[in-house]
Design a protein around this motif. Structure first.
Motif, PDB file in Angstrom:
ATOM      1  N   ARG A  59      83.706  25.177  66.173  1.00  0.00           N
ATOM      2  CA  ARG A  59      83.770  25.993  65.132  1.00  0.00           C
ATOM      3  C   ARG A  59      82.738  25.002  64.178  1.00  0.00           C
ATOM      4  O   ARG A  59      81.589  25.223  63.513  1.00  0.00           O
ATOM      5  N   LYS A  60      82.711  23.687  64.086  1.00  0.00           N
ATOM      6  CA  LYS A  60      82.183  22.541  63.541  1.00  0.00           C
ATOM      7  C   LYS A  60      80.978  22.114  64.172  1.00  0.00           C
ATOM      8  O   LYS A  60      80.346  22.087  63.585  1.00  0.00           O
ATOM      9  N   LEU A  61      81.017  21.318  64.915  1.00  0.00           N
ATOM     10  CA  LEU A  61      80.195  20.954  65.699  1.00  0.00           C
ATOM     11  C   LEU A  61      79.647  21.645  67.343  1.00  0.00           C
ATOM     12  O   LEU A  61      79.957  21.244  68.079  1.00  0.00           O
ATOM     13  N   PHE A  62      79.553  22.800  66.904  1.00  0.00           N
ATOM     14  CA  PHE A  62      79.007  24.045  68.323  1.00  0.00           C
ATOM     15  C   PHE A  62      77.801  23.617  69.009  1.00  0.00           C
ATOM     16  O   PHE A  62      78.246  23.382  70.772  1.00  0.00           O
ATOM     17  N   GLU A  63      77.124  22.595  68.381  1.00  0.00           N
ATOM     18  CA  GLU A  63      75.944  22.204  69.237  1.00  0.00           C
ATOM     19  C   GLU A  63      76.539  20.907  70.315  1.00  0.00           C
ATOM     20  O   GLU A  63      76.119  20.803  72.092  1.00  0.00           O
ATOM     21  N   LEU A  64      77.407  20.355  70.025  1.00  0.00           N
ATOM     22  CA  LEU A  64      78.070  18.977  70.575  1.00  0.00           C
ATOM     23  C   LEU A  64      78.629  19.564  71.845  1.00  0.00           C
ATOM     24  O   LEU A  64      78.876  19.546  73.010  1.00  0.00           O
ATOM     25  N   PHE A  65      79.581  20.929  70.377  1.00  0.00           N
ATOM     26  CA  PHE A  65      80.659  21.870  72.097  1.00  0.00           C
ATOM     27  C   PHE A  65      79.368  22.699  73.302  1.00  0.00           C
ATOM     28  O   PHE A  65      80.057  21.748  74.361  1.00  0.00           O
ATOM     29  N   TYR A  66      78.180  22.647  73.010  1.00  0.00           N
ATOM     30  CA  TYR A  66      77.688  23.663  73.895  1.00  0.00           C
ATOM     31  C   TYR A  66      77.007  22.982  75.041  1.00  0.00           C
ATOM     32  O   TYR A  66      76.883  22.647  76.089  1.00  0.00           O
ATOM     33  N   TRP A  67      76.619  21.694  74.572  1.00  0.00           N
ATOM     34  CA  TRP A  67      75.871  20.743  75.676  1.00  0.00           C
ATOM     35  C   TRP A  67      76.589  19.585  75.849  1.00  0.00           C
ATOM     36  O   TRP A  67      76.364  19.431  77.035  1.00  0.00           O
ATOM     37  N   SER A  68      77.868  19.837  75.463  1.00  0.00           N
ATOM     38  CA  SER A  68      78.886  18.388  75.956  1.00  0.00           C
ATOM     39  C   SER A  68      78.968  19.540  77.056  1.00  0.00           C
ATOM     40  O   SER A  68      79.342  18.417  78.835  1.00  0.00           O
ATOM     41  N   HIS A  69      79.510  20.508  77.279  1.00  0.00           N
ATOM     42  CA  HIS A  69      80.167  21.520  78.364  1.00  0.00           C
ATOM     43  C   HIS A  69      79.159  21.157  79.311  1.00  0.00           C
ATOM     44  O   HIS A  69      79.757  21.703  80.710  1.00  0.00           O
ATOM     45  N   PHE A  70      77.756  20.777  79.913  1.00  0.00           N
ATOM     46  CA  PHE A  70      77.186  20.630  80.293  1.00  0.00           C
ATOM     47  C   PHE A  70      77.739  19.128  81.294  1.00  0.00           C
ATOM     48  O   PHE A  70      76.847  19.057  82.366  1.00  0.00           O
ATOM     49  N   SER A  71      78.488  18.527  81.209  1.00  0.00           N
ATOM     50  CA  SER A  71      78.825  17.387  82.370  1.00  0.00           C
ATOM     51  C   SER A  71      79.240  18.341  83.081  1.00  0.00           C
ATOM     52  O   SER A  71      79.810  17.248  83.555  1.00  0.00           O
ATOM     53  N   PHE A  72      79.847  19.611  82.663  1.00  0.00           N
ATOM     54  CA  PHE A  72      80.394  20.291  84.290  1.00  0.00           C
ATOM     55  C   PHE A  72      79.595  20.160  85.632  1.00  0.00           C
ATOM     56  O   PHE A  72      79.678  19.602  87.016  1.00  0.00           O
ATOM     57  N   ILE A  73      78.075  19.350  85.335  1.00  0.00           N
ATOM     58  CA  ILE A  73      77.273  19.585  86.560  1.00  0.00           C
ATOM     59  C   ILE A  73      77.992  18.401  86.795  1.00  0.00           C
ATOM     60  O   ILE A  73      77.302  17.858  88.485  1.00  0.00           O
ATOM     61  N   PHE A  74      78.232  17.016  86.191  1.00  0.00           N
ATOM     62  CA  PHE A  74      78.145  15.985  87.120  1.00  0.00           C
ATOM     63  C   PHE A  74      79.776  15.828  87.206  1.00  0.00           C
ATOM     64  O   PHE A  74      79.855  15.169  88.352  1.00  0.00           O
ATOM     65  N   PHE A  75      80.499  16.492  87.114  1.00  0.00           N
ATOM     66  CA  PHE A  75      81.699  17.128  87.558  1.00  0.00           C
ATOM     67  C   PHE A  75      81.970  17.544  89.387  1.00  0.00           C
ATOM     68  O   PHE A  75      82.366  17.447  89.946  1.00  0.00           O
ATOM     69  N   VAL A  76      80.478  18.463  89.064  1.00  0.00           N
ATOM     70  CA  VAL A  76      80.120  19.229  90.718  1.00  0.00           C
ATOM     71  C   VAL A  76      80.017  18.119  91.398  1.00  0.00           C
ATOM     72  O   VAL A  76      80.372  17.631  92.540  1.00  0.00           O
ATOM     73  N   ILE A  77      78.924  17.135  90.651  1.00  0.00           N
ATOM     74  CA  ILE A  77      78.037  16.272  91.696  1.00  0.00           C
ATOM     75  C   ILE A  77      79.275  14.817  92.195  1.00  0.00           C
ATOM     76  O   ILE A  77      79.552  14.888  93.240  1.00  0.00           O
ATOM     77  N   PHE A  78      79.986  14.167  91.402  1.00  0.00           N
ATOM     78  CA  PHE A  78      81.258  13.354  91.458  1.00  0.00           C
ATOM     79  C   PHE A  78      81.598  13.712  92.087  1.00  0.00           C
ATOM     80  O   PHE A  78      82.651  13.033  93.226  1.00  0.00           O
ATOM     81  N   GLY A  79      82.853  15.117  91.857  1.00  0.00           N
ATOM     82  CA  GLY A  79      83.529  15.513  92.622  1.00  0.00           C
ATOM     83  C   GLY A  79      83.174  15.975  94.118  1.00  0.00           C
ATOM     84  O   GLY A  79      83.967  15.706  94.440  1.00  0.00           O
TER      85      GLY A  79
END
Length: 546
Positions: free
Chosen positions: A234-254
């Motif tokens: 709610r307070k730092l939506f941009e941080l929440f939004y862009w950090s969610h793209f860490s799932f790309i690294f989750f898929v690659i490293f996984g």
């Protein structure tokens, strides 16, 4: 790889798929039944009492001296067990760190946890220790859950097509699944680190390629979970939004950590990629803005050309790329349609939204509109429409629409559509519409005052013994009431619902509500309290919870 542990993850994912198929069959069967019923012209009986508009009672044509009074039918249409089940399943409680949840949602969450526990505790293979097998079992069950976490986050959701649940209602399930994946992987990672630990932490984390890729995959999902906290959302939506793209690294490293990783995630990840590509295509073209106006009390009205069909109560994501670049190049914001689709032709050519100043983007837009946009036209793009009301309002004889502040936007869209269908003499069940709007003062009324007056004028031409439109405006900070539709203070929703039920007698009532969280809870509780064997109040809550 332990075959029993792989099988546990595989069969759990198949169990989820079986549940999806079962729900789809039930939903599609209901949709076919509704489509058939809509082709039948409904009977429109007289309302329980004929109202006085000119200060006199309408008279019976055959006997002018006899006043016409139609007594409502108050016979029971529901069994007592069904009423208590309705009240129990819709009762709302506050859950720590989650928010308000109905008993039905809680039971669904419990069922989800039970499924995970069952597959977690299935008999272990005999050639492995309990701890090691439990660790691997957690990893495979995390992958089984991850197979569904991506489709649950797509706006063009496949689940909407299968069983009618749109994106904004799936987000809560997306969070449930994401946190479960995190907890399962936390146990798996902790055990593997402890098992691999010999001399140092760095050796346990990076000593082997398997450990190294596994730790980096876990670090990726840890960042997602950490920045998904409600405060950051709610307070730092941009941080929440862009950090969610860490799932790309989750898929690659996984995938580097375990070869079966992509086997589980492939289909769900593919649906997500298709959704992103579809949204890109939808939002790539500019939209022709017909007009923009800064209305009183910090609301911006935007009228634009929109040829695609949408349903009343739906919303979209909007973008003004040149409002305040570079941030606005990629900033998309959800907002409800305040207009309603035309029922006179196959599509609508114009639509509107109303956005209240609540943050940086909406304030910049309001200030820009006040200064005049003619000199610097704004580039307007749309991603949508999305959403679907959980209630088919046209299938209820009595509809109550309740809104607080700018929450009026989806409710007035539904109101417009219902009145349009009544005036156009279309096959619609709805006869009586109660519209309740809670605002601070008459300044806020100016947002939609002309629209409400227009709708009341159009409803005046309908037969008063067949149709009813009752609009009430509650002013919480005003000591005066300009006309008979205005009232001081806050409404007692239980009293309002009891009055509506007594007036109309037997028959379920559809309730739509959009506003602050406290209002949603009050309306839900009032609906439960007012439901009985003669009438069940069915509530649709509209909210944009991130």
């Amino acid at each position: 790889m332990e075959s029993a542990d792989f099988a546990a993850g595989y069969y759990q994912s198949m169990t989820y798929l079986g549940i999806v198929i079962l729900l789809s069959i039930v939903y599609q069967t209901g949709q076919i039944s509704k489509y058939i019923s809509r082709t039948k012209w409904p009977e429109v009986p007289d309302l329980p009492y004929k109202r006085e508009k000119t200060g006199r009672i309408e008279r019976n044509i055959d006997n002018p001296r006899e006043a016409v009074t139609v007594v409502p039918d108050v016979s029971n249409i529901h069994s007592t067990p069904k009423v208590y089940l309705h009240k129990f399943m819709n009762y709302t409680v506050g859950v720590i760190t989650v928010g308000d949840m109905s008993i039905a949602e809680i039971l669904l969450f419990v069922l989800y946890i039970v499924i995970n526990v069952i597959f977690l505790l299935l008999p272990f293979s005999a050639d492995a220790s309990g701890g090691e097998t439990l660790s691997k079992r957690c990893a495979y069950l995390a992958l089984a859950n991850a197979a569904f976490v991506f489709p649950l986050a797509t706006r063009n959701s496949v689940f909407l097509k299968l069983f009618g649940v749109p994106f904004e209602r799936l987000i809560r399930f997306h969070r449930w699944v994401g946190r479960t994946i995190f907890f399962l992987l936390t146990f798996h990672a902790s055990f593997q680190i402890q098992r691999s630990y010999n001399t140092s932490v760095s050796e346990a984390l990076f000593g082997t390629p398997t450990n190294r890729w596994g730790f980096l995959a876990y670090l990726s999902i840890f960042i997602i979970i950490l920045t998904s906290h409600s405060v950051i959302r709610r307070k730092l939506f941009e941080l929440f939004y862009w950090s969610h793209f860490s799932f790309i690294f989750f898929v690659i490293f996984g995938s580097l950590h375990q070869e079966e990783f992509i086997m589980f995630l492939g289909v769900g990840l593919g649906l997500y990629v298709v959704d992103r590509f579809t949204r890109f295509l939808i939002g790539i073209g500019p939209i022709n803005v017909i007009g923009m106006e800064a209305i009183q009390s910090g609301v911006t009205r935007i009228i634009f050309e929109f040829k695609d069909y949408y349903e009343p109560g739906q919303y979209m994501f909007i973008n003004f790329s040149n409002l305040k670049p570079p941030v606005t190049w990629i900033a998309w914001h959800p907002i409800s349609f305040s207009s309603a689709p035309s029922v006179m032709d196959d599509g609508v050519h114009f639509a509107s939204v109303h956005m209240k100043v609540q943050g940086g983007f909406s304030k910049n837009l309001y200030d820009k509109t006040q200064g005049g946009i003619e000199q610097t036209p704004l580039n307007f793009r749309i991603d949508g429409p999305y959403g679907k009301p959980s209630i088919d309002f046209m299938q209820y004889r009595t509809v109550t629409l309740i809104c607080g502040g700018i929450g009026i936007t989806p409710m007035i869209s539904i109101l417009r559509d219902l009145v349009d269908r009544q005036v156009s003499n279309m096959p619609i069940v709805t006869q009586a519409i109660y519209f309740i709007w809670v605002i601070p003062d008459t300044d806020a009324y100016q947002w939609f005052g002309s629209d409400l007056r227009e709708l009341m004028a159009r409803a005046e031409n309908l037969p008063e013994n067949k149709y009813l439109l009752d609009i009430k405006i509650f002013l919480t900070r005003s000591t005066t009431t300009p006309s008979s539709i205005f009232f001081q203070g806050r409404p007692d929703f239980s009293v309002l619902m009891q009055d509506i039920k007594q007036y109309h007698g037997s028959g379920d009532i559809a309730v739509g509500v959009c506003g602050p969280g406290i209002m949603l809870k009050q309306v839900r509780n009032a609906a439960i309290k007012s439901s009985d064997e003669t009438c069940l109040f069915k509530v649709h809550c509209e909210t944009f919870e991130l």
